[in-house]
Write a protein that holds these residues in place. Sequence first.
Motif, mmCIF file in Angstrom:
data_model
loop_
_atom_site.group_PDB
_atom_site.id
_atom_site.type_symbol
_atom_site.label_atom_id
_atom_site.label_comp_id
_atom_site.label_asym_id
_atom_site.label_seq_id
_atom_site.Cartn_x
_atom_site.Cartn_y
_atom_site.Cartn_z
ATOM 1 N N CYS A 134 -10.613 13.526 -10.772
ATOM 2 C CA CYS A 134 -11.720 14.196 -10.109
ATOM 3 C C CYS A 134 -11.967 13.588 -8.752
ATOM 4 C CB CYS A 134 -12.981 14.115 -10.959
ATOM 5 S SG CYS A 134 -13.550 12.433 -11.244
ATOM 6 N N PRO A 135 -12.264 14.400 -7.717
ATOM 7 C CA PRO A 135 -12.473 13.889 -6.380
ATOM 8 C C PRO A 135 -13.839 13.267 -6.210
ATOM 9 C CG PRO A 135 -12.725 16.255 -6.393
ATOM 10 C CD PRO A 135 -12.337 15.872 -7.763
ATOM 11 N N VAL A 136 -13.966 12.389 -5.235
ATOM 12 C CA VAL A 136 -15.221 11.746 -4.890
ATOM 13 C C VAL A 136 -15.553 12.142 -3.475
ATOM 14 C CG1 VAL A 136 -16.382 9.544 -4.540
ATOM 15 C CG2 VAL A 136 -14.814 9.815 -6.439
ATOM 16 N N LEU A 191 -9.135 2.390 -10.239
ATOM 17 C CA LEU A 191 -9.689 2.998 -9.026
ATOM 18 C C LEU A 191 -9.556 4.518 -9.061
ATOM 19 C CD1 LEU A 191 -8.438 0.552 -6.224
ATOM 20 C CD2 LEU A 191 -10.694 0.677 -7.290
ATOM 21 N N VAL A 192 -8.423 5.000 -9.553
ATOM 22 C CA VAL A 192 -8.235 6.450 -9.669
ATOM 23 C C VAL A 192 -9.259 7.037 -10.639
ATOM 24 C CG1 VAL A 192 -6.652 8.260 -10.433
ATOM 25 C CG2 VAL A 192 -5.799 6.375 -9.042
ATOM 26 N N GLY A 218 -11.271 8.732 -7.890
ATOM 27 C CA GLY A 218 -10.442 9.895 -7.627
ATOM 28 C C GLY A 218 -9.157 9.555 -6.902
ATOM 29 N N LEU A 219 -8.107 10.297 -7.207
ATOM 30 C CA LEU A 219 -6.791 10.040 -6.638
ATOM 31 C C LEU A 219 -6.761 10.248 -5.129
ATOM 32 C CD1 LEU A 219 -3.753 9.457 -7.017
ATOM 33 C CD2 LEU A 219 -3.441 11.895 -7.445
ATOM 34 N N GLU A 220 -7.454 11.276 -4.646
ATOM 35 C CA GLU A 220 -7.373 11.599 -3.230
ATOM 36 C C GLU A 220 -7.985 10.520 -2.348
ATOM 37 O OE1 GLU A 220 -8.962 15.431 -2.479
ATOM 38 O OE2 GLU A 220 -7.311 16.483 -3.468
ATOM 39 N N ASN A 221 -8.845 9.687 -2.906
ATOM 40 C CA ASN A 221 -9.480 8.625 -2.137
ATOM 41 C C ASN A 221 -8.820 7.265 -2.357
ATOM 42 O OD1 ASN A 221 -12.068 9.909 -0.891
ATOM 43 N ND2 ASN A 221 -12.023 10.643 -3.007
ATOM 44 N N LEU A 222 -7.696 7.244 -3.072
ATOM 45 C CA LEU A 222 -7.054 5.967 -3.374
ATOM 46 C C LEU A 222 -6.676 5.181 -2.121
ATOM 47 C CD1 LEU A 222 -5.933 4.000 -5.469
ATOM 48 C CD2 LEU A 222 -3.792 5.302 -5.453
ATOM 49 N N ILE A 274 0.830 -1.204 0.000
ATOM 50 C CA ILE A 274 0.000 0.000 0.000
ATOM 51 C C ILE A 274 0.864 1.254 0.000
ATOM 52 C CG2 ILE A 274 -1.664 1.330 1.350
ATOM 53 C CD1 ILE A 274 -3.047 -1.210 2.068
ATOM 54 N N SER A 275 1.945 1.247 0.789
ATOM 55 C CA SER A 275 2.811 2.430 0.798
ATOM 56 C C SER A 275 3.453 2.654 -0.569
ATOM 57 C CB SER A 275 3.890 2.280 1.873
ATOM 58 O OG SER A 275 4.702 1.144 1.636
ATOM 59 N N SER A 276 3.885 1.597 -1.236
ATOM 60 C CA SER A 276 4.484 1.734 -2.565
ATOM 61 C C SER A 276 3.462 2.200 -3.598
ATOM 62 C CB SER A 276 5.087 0.403 -3.017
ATOM 63 O OG SER A 276 6.095 -0.031 -2.141
ATOM 64 N N THR A 277 2.272 1.603 -3.560
ATOM 65 C CA THR A 277 1.249 1.938 -4.544
ATOM 66 C C THR A 277 0.774 3.374 -4.401
ATOM 67 O OG1 THR A 277 0.511 -0.375 -4.554
ATOM 68 C CG2 THR A 277 -1.000 1.264 -5.440
ATOM 69 N N VAL A 278 0.478 3.774 -3.174
ATOM 70 C CA VAL A 278 0.021 5.151 -2.946
ATOM 71 C C VAL A 278 1.113 6.143 -3.329
ATOM 72 C CG1 VAL A 278 -0.677 6.805 -1.162
ATOM 73 C CG2 VAL A 278 -1.632 4.495 -1.177
ATOM 74 N N HIS A 279 2.348 5.832 -2.983
ATOM 75 C CA HIS A 279 3.456 6.737 -3.281
ATOM 76 C C HIS A 279 3.595 6.974 -4.784
ATOM 77 C CE1 HIS A 279 7.359 8.646 -2.577
ATOM 78 N NE2 HIS A 279 7.811 7.957 -3.604
ATOM 79 N N LEU A 280 3.574 5.906 -5.574
ATOM 80 C CA LEU A 280 3.748 6.048 -7.015
ATOM 81 C C LEU A 280 2.568 6.766 -7.660
ATOM 82 C CD1 LEU A 280 5.298 2.630 -8.091
ATOM 83 C CD2 LEU A 280 6.396 4.865 -8.111
ATOM 84 N N ASN A 281 1.352 6.467 -7.215
ATOM 85 C CA ASN A 281 0.189 7.110 -7.825
ATOM 86 C C ASN A 281 0.108 8.587 -7.492
ATOM 87 O OD1 ASN A 281 -1.982 5.218 -9.257
ATOM 88 N ND2 ASN A 281 -0.901 4.010 -7.718
#
Length: 442
Positions: free
Chosen positions: A423-425, A347-348, A352-356, A123-130
């Motif tokens: 776009c945010p959700v 998922l993005v 939305g990216l902010e809710n990933l 999760i840390s790797s995935t969130v970081h790259l996205n």
Amino acid sequence: MEHTKRDHDRYWKTVAFISCFMSIMIFNSFTETYGVLYIYMREPLQTTEYKLSWIGSLMSGFFGITSLLTSVLVERVGSRYTHLLGGLVLASSVMVSSLTSSIYVLYLTLGVLPGVGSSLVFISSTVHLNRLFSRWRPLAAGGATIGGAVAGLVWPQLISSLADAFHWWGALLIHGALVLHMLPCALNIKHKRNMTTIQYHIAVPVTWDSKVQKEALWKRFRGQVTTKAPGYNSFCLSYFFLGLGIMSFPTFIPDYVMTSLPGHTSSEVALIVSISGAGNILGRCLFSVVAMLHPNFPLHISITATIACGLINVIVVLCQNMNDFYITGGFYGLAFGGFSVAWCPMLVRLFGLENLPKFLGGQLLMQGIGSLCGPPLLSYLADVSGQNEIIFYTTGASFISSFLVVLPFLLGRQCGPGHRDDCPVAGVTNQAVELESIDSPV
């Protein structure tokens, strides 16, 4: 000055990409090899396949069950320290596993703890790259996950050779030493507060009231569990069905082939998993490029690859010789690579990216519950019925069911002309404690 800053940012993005690639490769080596290790562990431990299947089940289950806590941890301390903690948990647990011959201790050291460590790293790797990439996000995320496919190509043969030379406990000890290389990868993840976060911390006085801190932590965790975003519940249920069968192929195919085609060596059987890893690499490379051609392509790739994985599991029971199994393994790896590489961009696109982090946590939680139940349930059904084929029939049905659950949401979803990739959700927003702006052109 601007040119120097751009070069500096590109350098750290490249380093972070390579580090995440290596870490994903290392933690995926667990899921790709414990099916091979079963062959070497069963007789020395004097246990049954059903009891051994709980090791992989606990690993996959706790990978998902702890994902919500991991996503909260990423939000609070950042990807670097979450990643570092995951590497320490993984390395120490595997090396301790080489010192015991108790199946119940192995449930903890080779099942539960590696699952927790893998969740922290993934999760840390995935969130970081996205967060780090915007324009090249599908290619960056897909390229990093190729590390998991490389593990599927290399590690089964490596573990088989090590187990032949040093027994299964020696193979685990060497494996643990290799996992330690994840620690410098974690240190190469840049930790940088952006201006929004800095202003936020300056404007709000810091309090050290323990009660307030606990309430804030519980509020954030509750926000990770509950959401009103459309489609969230459907996707969580979908990933529960997916979890029931996602680990079946690498777990059960070695023993199934040894039973169906007696006379073949463990190395020949491990080659099936390696060929699946080669197909996985090809799938991730191919579909990560295809996913960049249109914003909706990640969703289409994910749906098609999920259905293909289900059908290929059903086709496994039709294989008559080793060449059939090799070809089937290659196509399964190709389809699974497409599913893996399109998952996060999908998922993005949808939420939305902010809710990933939130959606990753919720879906991995349900996938973990499914993975916790899946392998033992499939082993039990095979033992009761006396037919190992039921494992792959059930696995195929679980993949197809995961698609059917989200089909009503996808059919009813209408994208307006102004729909953006980022776009945010409505729901939890992300106070990023690191990284540059996601609007970077790289």
